[in-house]
Scaffold this motif. Structure first.
Motif, PDB file in Angstrom:
ATOM      1  N   CYS A 163       0.832  -1.225   0.000  1.00 25.26           N
ATOM      2  CA  CYS A 163       0.000   0.000   0.000  1.00 25.26           C
ATOM      3  C   CYS A 163       0.861   1.268   0.000  1.00 25.26           C
ATOM      4  O   CYS A 163       0.341   2.372  -0.151  1.00 25.26           O
ATOM      5  CB  CYS A 163      -0.911   0.029   1.213  1.00 25.26           C
TER       6      CYS A 163
ATOM      7  N   SER B 198      -4.716  -0.349  -7.270  1.00 25.09           N
ATOM      8  CA  SER B 198      -5.853   0.094  -6.454  1.00 25.09           C
ATOM      9  C   SER B 198      -6.801  -1.072  -6.178  1.00 25.09           C
ATOM     10  O   SER B 198      -7.458  -1.114  -5.141  1.00 25.09           O
ATOM     11  CB  SER B 198      -6.585   1.244  -7.137  1.00 25.09           C
TER      12      SER B 198
ATOM     13  N   GLY C   8      -7.323  -2.707  -2.392  1.00 30.40           N
ATOM     14  CA  GLY C   8      -8.632  -2.180  -1.971  1.00 30.40           C
ATOM     15  C   GLY C   8      -9.192  -2.898  -0.750  1.00 30.40           C
ATOM     16  O   GLY C   8      -8.620  -3.859  -0.247  1.00 30.40           O
TER      17      GLY C   8
ATOM     18  N   GLY D  61      -8.856   2.838   2.551  1.00 29.78           N
ATOM     19  CA  GLY D  61      -8.452   3.827   1.549  1.00 29.78           C
ATOM     20  C   GLY D  61      -9.665   4.460   0.881  1.00 29.78           C
ATOM     21  O   GLY D  61     -10.703   3.829   0.713  1.00 29.78           O
TER      22      GLY D  61
ATOM     23  N   ASP E 298     -10.655   7.234  -2.465  1.00 32.44           N
ATOM     24  CA  ASP E 298     -10.163   8.027  -3.599  1.00 32.44           C
ATOM     25  C   ASP E 298     -10.525   9.478  -3.380  1.00 32.44           C
ATOM     26  O   ASP E 298     -11.641   9.806  -2.986  1.00 32.44           O
ATOM     27  CB  ASP E 298     -10.798   7.526  -4.894  1.00 32.44           C
TER      28      ASP E 298
ATOM     29  N   HIS F  48      -5.790  11.200  -6.181  1.00 33.40           N
ATOM     30  CA  HIS F  48      -5.018  10.666  -5.062  1.00 33.40           C
ATOM     31  C   HIS F  48      -5.850   9.723  -4.211  1.00 33.40           C
ATOM     32  O   HIS F  48      -7.068   9.690  -4.310  1.00 33.40           O
ATOM     33  CB  HIS F  48      -4.481  11.804  -4.190  1.00 33.40           C
ATOM     34  N   LYS F  49      -5.142   9.015  -3.370  1.00 31.39           N
ATOM     35  CA  LYS F  49      -5.809   8.128  -2.446  1.00 31.39           C
ATOM     36  C   LYS F  49      -5.435   8.588  -1.044  1.00 31.39           C
ATOM     37  O   LYS F  49      -4.282   8.923  -0.784  1.00 31.39           O
ATOM     38  CB  LYS F  49      -5.307   6.707  -2.690  1.00 31.39           C
TER      39      LYS F  49
ATOM     40  N   TYR G 121      -5.727   7.467   3.136  1.00 30.10           N
ATOM     41  CA  TYR G 121      -6.002   6.326   4.009  1.00 30.10           C
ATOM     42  C   TYR G 121      -6.359   6.823   5.398  1.00 30.10           C
ATOM     43  O   TYR G 121      -5.696   7.727   5.922  1.00 30.10           O
ATOM     44  CB  TYR G 121      -4.781   5.410   4.115  1.00 30.10           C
TER      45      TYR G 121
ATOM     46  N   SER H 252      -1.570  10.243   3.031  1.00 29.97           N
ATOM     47  CA  SER H 252      -1.787  10.194   1.582  1.00 29.97           C
ATOM     48  C   SER H 252      -0.467  10.381   0.854  1.00 29.97           C
ATOM     49  O   SER H 252       0.477  10.967   1.399  1.00 29.97           O
ATOM     50  CB  SER H 252      -2.745  11.318   1.173  1.00 29.97           C
TER      51      SER H 252
END
Ligand code: FES
Ligand SMILES: [Fe+2]
Length: 406
Positions: A190, A269, A273, A286, A288, A292-293, A295, A317
């Motif tokens: 991750c 992703s 996930g 996580g 979106d 960007h993602k 957490y 992030s």
């Protein structure tokens, strides 16, 4: 596990999810289980959980992102133990009891900061980043002092996958690799180690297990969260178990878009996930946010008694921390805080009141509630295991909550 094996394991989890998606099935355990309602409020049971679980297994006390720079530290008090986590000038992380060797003052207040030296606020004894006592104010008044016996008390610590775990018992001999069972390497995929920290929340909730049950429970998503994010969320869940930990994926939804796509093109992703539950008390999810993602790293700790828990939500992030990002991210944090506080914990706090009526002696977990069945199975097993056999228990595993749909 090498990098290839990590990817292979995550691909297998994605394939399993896709297979359930295509078949319209979900994970089920062998049987319905029941646990005593008193497990959620009995002070004696709660104290055993604190002493035998929270003081014996690694706890996720920080994200690496919070103390990313050399010479940074984080102080946090959990389960009555004030802990100081330090990243030294070479980047090595250590943990200590946040307590001066002279007469016990806390060296620093809770929070994060930066320093090369910890000087006690009471009488100015000072310690370096390795925890060694390096200075005493009016030293001659203390006669011959053996500095080597006056270091801060070290706690076992490990930094893996961009996350920092500490064991609250200085003398623990737990085999960390047995505890992680390779889950740390999957978490490494991750990329938390590359991320920046941009927000924290502290929430008070019910008994820590009432709170934590909710983090491995997809069954409630379309019901309790129907007004926020859950209206179209499936109630089904798959539990990908590794040691005592489990990653939870929802097998409904858009998995079919992977059909016909060569596996080596399945995006990261997809492979990362779902919700990463880390035994005994953490949950990483996580979201979106534009390209960007971000957490949410949630950790639930016993509070001051059986009816209370303290949760820390930390947000990290890969996004650069621009003003624009922070503004959007703060809206997302506010939303998540609202969901957890006003939906999950508000419900949990009411459960905390009903359990104590004694009106129900047991709670029932359906075959679809394999996440909580597994967690409670581990808790019971650990409570019955002496220190000398704890590593073996993690190597051996448990049979409670066994899935019959793998
Ligand atoms: S208690 Fe820390 S110097 Fe006295
Ligand atoms: Fe929830």
């Amino acid at each position: 596990m090498g990098e290839k094996d990590v990817r292979r394991t995550l691909l297998a989890q994605a394939e399993r999810t896709l297979a359930h998606n295509q078949a319209g099935t979900t994970d089920l355990t062998e049987s319905v289980t029941r646990i005593p309602a008193s497990n959620y409020f009995d002070p004696e049971r709660w104290q055993r959980e604190v002493d035998l679980i929270f003081k014996r297994v690694p706890l996720l006390l920080a994200t690496s992102a919070e103390i990313k720079e050399p010479n940074s530290y984080k102080a946090i008090e959990v389960c009555g133990m004030p802990v100081l986590v330090v990243r030294d000038s070479d980047g090595v992380v250590r943990a200590f009891v946040n307590m001066c060797s002279h007469r016990g003052a806390m060296l620093v207040d809770e929070g994060v900061g930066s320093t090369r030296r910890f000087t006690c606020p009471y009488h100015a004894w000072s310690y370096n980043q390795q925890g060694d006592l390096v200075g005493i104010f009016k030293q001659s008044d203390f006669g011959e002092i053996d500095f080597s016996c006056m270091s801060l008390t070290s706690l076992p610590v490990t930094e893996r996958a961009g996350l920092i775990w500490v064991i609250l018992s200085p003398s623990s001999t737990l085999d960390l690799d047995a505890f992680f069972a390779g889950y740390d390497e999957l978490l490494g995929f991750c990329n938390f180690a590359e991320m920046n920290h941009f927000g924290s929340r502290r929430l008070v909730g019910p008994n820590w297990k009432v709170s934590f049950d909710g983090y491995v429970d997809f069954y409630h998503l379309p019901i309790l969260h129907k007004n926020t994010f859950g209206a179209n969320f499936p109630a089904d869940a798959l539990f990908h178990r590794v040691g005592p930990h489990q990653r939870v994926t929802g097998p409904r939804g858009s998995w079919s878009k992977l059909e016909g796509v060569p596996k080596d093109e399945w995006p990261d992703s997809v492979l990362t996930g779902g919700v990463w539950s880390v035994f005994p008390h953490a949950s990483i999810a996580g979201f979106d946010l534009g390209e960007h993602k971000i957490y949410q790293v949630a950790r639930i700790f016993p509070g001051s008694n059986a009816d209370e828990s303290i949760s820390y939500l930390d947000f990290i992030s890969t996004a650069p921390l621009t003003d624009e990002f922070i503004e959007t991210a703060n809206q997302q944090i506010a939303f998540l805080e609202h969901v957890v506080r006003d939906e999950d914990y508000a419900t949990g706090l009411k459960i905390q009141r009903t359990v104590k009526t004694g009106a129900k002696k047991e709670f029932v977990f359906g075959r679809n509630e394999g996440g909580a069945q597994y967690v409670h199975g581990w808790l019971d097993a650990i409570l019955e295991t002496p220190d000398s056999e704890l590593s073996d228990l993690f190597r051996r595993g448990i049979s409670a909550g066994r899935l019959v749909t793998d």
